[in-house]
Design a protein around this motif. Structure first.
Motif, PDB file in Angstrom:
ATOM      1  N   ARG A  21       0.848  -1.113  -0.142  1.00 24.23           N
ATOM      2  CA  ARG A  21       0.118  -0.355  -0.361  1.00 24.23           C
ATOM      3  C   ARG A  21       1.139   1.291   0.001  1.00 24.23           C
ATOM      4  O   ARG A  21       2.119   1.040   0.312  1.00 24.23           O
ATOM      5  N   ASN A  22      -0.154   2.310  -0.581  1.00 23.71           N
ATOM      6  CA  ASN A  22       1.159   3.771  -0.002  1.00 23.71           C
ATOM      7  C   ASN A  22       0.689   4.017   1.123  1.00 23.71           C
ATOM      8  O   ASN A  22      -0.611   3.763   1.764  1.00 23.71           O
ATOM      9  N   ALA A  23       0.910   5.380   1.249  1.00 18.40           N
ATOM     10  CA  ALA A  23       0.309   6.238   2.418  1.00 18.40           C
ATOM     11  C   ALA A  23      -0.468   6.622   2.264  1.00 18.40           C
ATOM     12  O   ALA A  23      -1.105   6.662   3.815  1.00 18.40           O
ATOM     13  N   ASP A  24      -0.816   6.864   1.617  1.00 17.90           N
ATOM     14  CA  ASP A  24      -2.153   7.195   1.633  1.00 17.90           C
ATOM     15  C   ASP A  24      -3.917   5.988   2.126  1.00 17.90           C
ATOM     16  O   ASP A  24      -4.608   6.224   2.602  1.00 17.90           O
ATOM     17  N   LEU A  25      -3.533   4.750   1.932  1.00 11.88           N
ATOM     18  CA  LEU A  25      -4.310   3.764   2.863  1.00 11.88           C
ATOM     19  C   LEU A  25      -3.825   3.315   3.743  1.00 11.88           C
ATOM     20  O   LEU A  25      -3.191   2.537   4.341  1.00 11.88           O
ATOM     21  N   THR A  26      -4.135   4.431   4.768  1.00 16.02           N
ATOM     22  CA  THR A  26      -4.555   3.889   6.431  1.00 16.02           C
ATOM     23  C   THR A  26      -4.540   1.941   6.591  1.00 16.02           C
ATOM     24  O   THR A  26      -5.390   1.641   5.911  1.00 16.02           O
ATOM     25  N   ASP A  27      -4.266   2.085   7.896  1.00 17.91           N
ATOM     26  CA  ASP A  27      -4.666   0.504   8.816  1.00 17.91           C
ATOM     27  C   ASP A  27      -5.782   0.512   8.574  1.00 17.91           C
ATOM     28  O   ASP A  27      -7.137   0.535   8.747  1.00 17.91           O
ATOM     29  N   GLN A  28      -5.944   1.995   9.720  1.00 20.54           N
ATOM     30  CA  GLN A  28      -8.092   2.717   9.551  1.00 20.54           C
ATOM     31  C   GLN A  28      -8.378   2.638   8.691  1.00 20.54           C
ATOM     32  O   GLN A  28      -9.586   2.264   8.543  1.00 20.54           O
ATOM     33  N   LEU A  29      -8.287   3.528   7.487  1.00 22.34           N
ATOM     34  CA  LEU A  29      -8.969   3.047   6.195  1.00 22.34           C
ATOM     35  C   LEU A  29      -9.555   1.667   5.773  1.00 22.34           C
ATOM     36  O   LEU A  29     -10.414   1.643   4.987  1.00 22.34           O
ATOM     37  N   TYR A  30      -8.318   1.248   5.450  1.00 22.03           N
ATOM     38  CA  TYR A  30      -8.325  -0.602   5.036  1.00 22.03           C
ATOM     39  C   TYR A  30      -9.600  -0.987   6.029  1.00 22.03           C
ATOM     40  O   TYR A  30     -10.271  -1.856   5.288  1.00 22.03           O
ATOM     41  N   GLN A  31      -9.305  -1.213   6.960  1.00 21.21           N
ATOM     42  CA  GLN A  31     -10.597  -1.665   7.839  1.00 21.21           C
ATOM     43  C   GLN A  31     -11.566  -1.258   7.600  1.00 21.21           C
ATOM     44  O   GLN A  31     -12.557  -2.061   8.192  1.00 21.21           O
TER      45      GLN A  31
END
Length: 327
Positions: A21-31
């Motif tokens: 992932r790049n930096a835009d896809l944070t763990d929170q957003l992925y969840q």
């Protein structure tokens, strides 16, 4: 509106904790994206035609981060635009009558747009942002290319999500009854009632089984006689004593029963309840319960008597405790 691709489409997924992932896809957003995909009416399991971790990784790359402020995102009757996950803020689902009646709010972590996208029907409601809102969006073209076909009927999905039908896409009366029955099956005071007795209770109600209470509308008033209960199917309410807020109640997967004690003990209301958000509520009067319990004596009748006796014992014990304390 500002937007940016969360991850470029076409980048192959690789193993590893960062999922390429790049930096835009944070763990929170992925969840949030994963939670949305697993919540959709799609098959789950192994393989490419089911929702699983591999599919979540693959689809997440196609989501785009969008920022809106006081904007109409979807318009009722228009073609599908995609599936949207609320990342920050909230959106309002409004009626088609000058957009004045708010049918529901969609808060952070929830999603919308899936009905038109997955069931290939026109957009069923108008959706707008009341302020700044950040969304993660999956375009309709990408959703239909990447996601497996829905494994639920439109009616079943409306019942599960507690949606109103604003597009005449399903039978309105059947939807209302199915939603009502699904709610009553989870009400603690109706434990012991058979499905037949619950269906009889539903059939004794008005055609509009579930009513919409707008924000700030009074559901019940303190000191009023208790002749009905209010089943909060969806929404959030404030419990008040005068102007003091005693509690805030919000439905999750299960409904909330309001006014049960007063109905069972024939006492007046002990508090006021007001809608904080748009609320879907069932109003069931004493005679509705009595009619069904008299018809189904072996289950509903027995359960009704047991519930009534339990509430009366609790009220008597509370009165004794108060007498001992003050007497």
């Amino acid at each position: 509106m500002r937007h940016q691709r969360i991850m470029g489409g076409g980048v192959s997924a690789q193993s590893g904790s960062n999922r390429n992932r790049n930096a835009d896809l944070t763990d929170q957003l992925y969840q949030l994206i994963g939670r949305c995909l697993y919540s959709l009416p799609l098959p789950q399991g192994n393989g490419s035609q089911a929702v699983n971790e591999a599919l979540v990784e693959r689809v997440a790359k196609y989501f785009t981060r969008l920022e809106f402020e006081d904007t109409e995102i979807l318009k009722r009757g228009e073609p599908a635009r995609g599936i949207f996950v609320v990342v920050e803020g909230q959106v309002e689902v409004v009626s088609d009558e000058d957009n004045q009646v708010v049918l529901a709010t969609v808060a952070e972590g929830d999603f919308f747009g899936e009905v038109s996208t997955l069931f290939n029907v026109p957009t069923s409601t108008t959706v707008r942002t009341p302020g700044r809102t950040v969304l993660a969006a999956l375009r309709v073209e990408d959703a239909r290319k990447l996601l497996p076909p829905a494994n639920s009927s439109l009616l079943e999905w409306y019942v599960l999500r507690k949606y109103f039908d604003t597009n005449a896409a399903v039978d309105k009366v059947k939807l209302s009854r199915r939603k009502g029955l699904a709610a009553l099956r989870q009400v603690p005071m109706l434990q012991g009632w058979s499905d037949d007795s619950l269906k009889s209770l539903i059939m004794s109600l008005e055609t509009d089984i579930i009513l919409l209470y707008p924000p700030r509308a009074a559901v019940l008033f303190k000191d009023d006689p208790s002749e009905e209960v209010f089943i909060l199917v969806k929404g959030k309410v404030d419990v008040l004593d005068g102007k003091a807020r005693l509690a805030t109640l919000q439905t999750g997967k299960s409904p909330i029963c309001l006014g049960e004690e007063g109905l069972m003990t024939s006492g007046n209301r002990k508090m006021t309840v007001r809608a904080q958000t748009p609320c879907q509520i069932m109003v069931i009067k004493r005679w509705n319960f009595q009619q069904a319990s008299n018809q189904f004596i072996d289950d509903a009748g027995r359960a009704w008597e047991e519930t009534s006796d339990r509430w009366k014992r609790q009220a008597a014990q509370r009165d004794r405790n108060l007498y001992n304390k003050l007497g």
